[in-house]
Motif scaffolding. Sequence first.
Motif, PDB file in Angstrom:
ATOM      1  N   LEU A 163       0.869  -1.171   0.000  1.00  0.00           N
ATOM      2  CA  LEU A 163       0.000   0.000   0.000  1.00  0.00           C
ATOM      3  C   LEU A 163       0.909   1.225   0.000  1.00  0.00           C
ATOM      4  CD1 LEU A 163      -2.556  -1.111   2.723  1.00  0.00           C
ATOM      5  CD2 LEU A 163      -2.769  -1.307   0.254  1.00  0.00           C
ATOM      6  N   GLY A 164       0.749   2.081  -0.970  1.00  0.00           N
ATOM      7  CA  GLY A 164       1.653   3.206  -1.162  1.00  0.00           C
ATOM      8  C   GLY A 164       1.556   4.273  -0.081  1.00  0.00           C
ATOM      9  N   ALA A 165       2.555   5.133  -0.063  1.00  0.00           N
ATOM     10  CA  ALA A 165       2.597   6.256   0.870  1.00  0.00           C
ATOM     11  C   ALA A 165       1.540   7.284   0.465  1.00  0.00           C
ATOM     12  CB  ALA A 165       3.978   6.882   0.836  1.00  0.00           C
ATOM     13  N   TYR A 166       1.109   8.099   1.431  1.00  0.00           N
ATOM     14  CA  TYR A 166       0.152   9.155   1.105  1.00  0.00           C
ATOM     15  C   TYR A 166       0.245  10.301   2.092  1.00  0.00           C
ATOM     16  CZ  TYR A 166      -2.998   7.317   4.734  1.00  0.00           C
ATOM     17  OH  TYR A 166      -3.548   6.905   5.913  1.00  0.00           O
ATOM     18  N   VAL A 167      -0.262  11.446   1.651  1.00  0.00           N
ATOM     19  CA  VAL A 167      -0.342  12.652   2.471  1.00  0.00           C
ATOM     20  C   VAL A 167      -1.800  13.076   2.473  1.00  0.00           C
ATOM     21  CG1 VAL A 167       0.365  15.063   2.686  1.00  0.00           C
ATOM     22  CG2 VAL A 167       1.992  13.356   1.856  1.00  0.00           C
ATOM     23  N   ASP A 168      -2.323  13.405   3.650  1.00  0.00           N
ATOM     24  CA  ASP A 168      -3.722  13.796   3.793  1.00  0.00           C
ATOM     25  C   ASP A 168      -3.774  15.059   4.645  1.00  0.00           C
ATOM     26  OD1 ASP A 168      -6.460  13.997   4.122  1.00  0.00           O
ATOM     27  OD2 ASP A 168      -6.731  11.937   4.792  1.00  0.00           O
ATOM     28  N   GLY A 169      -4.361  16.127   4.105  1.00  0.00           N
ATOM     29  CA  GLY A 169      -4.463  17.385   4.840  1.00  0.00           C
ATOM     30  C   GLY A 169      -5.918  17.783   5.055  1.00  0.00           C
TER      31      GLY A 169
END
Length: 94
Positions: free
Chosen positions: A41-47
Amino acid sequence: DIFTNFKYNIASKILITADLYVYSDRWAKRYTATTMAPLKLGAYVDGNLGIEYRYSKILGAFLNVNNIGSSRYQKWANYPSYGINVLGGVSYSF
């Protein structure tokens, strides 16, 4: 993994919040009919951003905007995230 939160209170009436979640690659189990294989499962950024107006101690209104970048990711295997979403409402305390 990194999580940061920012809150700013303007004159005890308006509260502004900002959240940032940064997750690195993760692994899950993928099952087939005969075997189990790893699934990356890939990396992610959530704001997220939010604003709340407190009319009084018992009455207020809020607006939250989540996943501002509309990132497409899976927090768990085979469960995709929502894109950008908005939630607003009124709060009343008894």
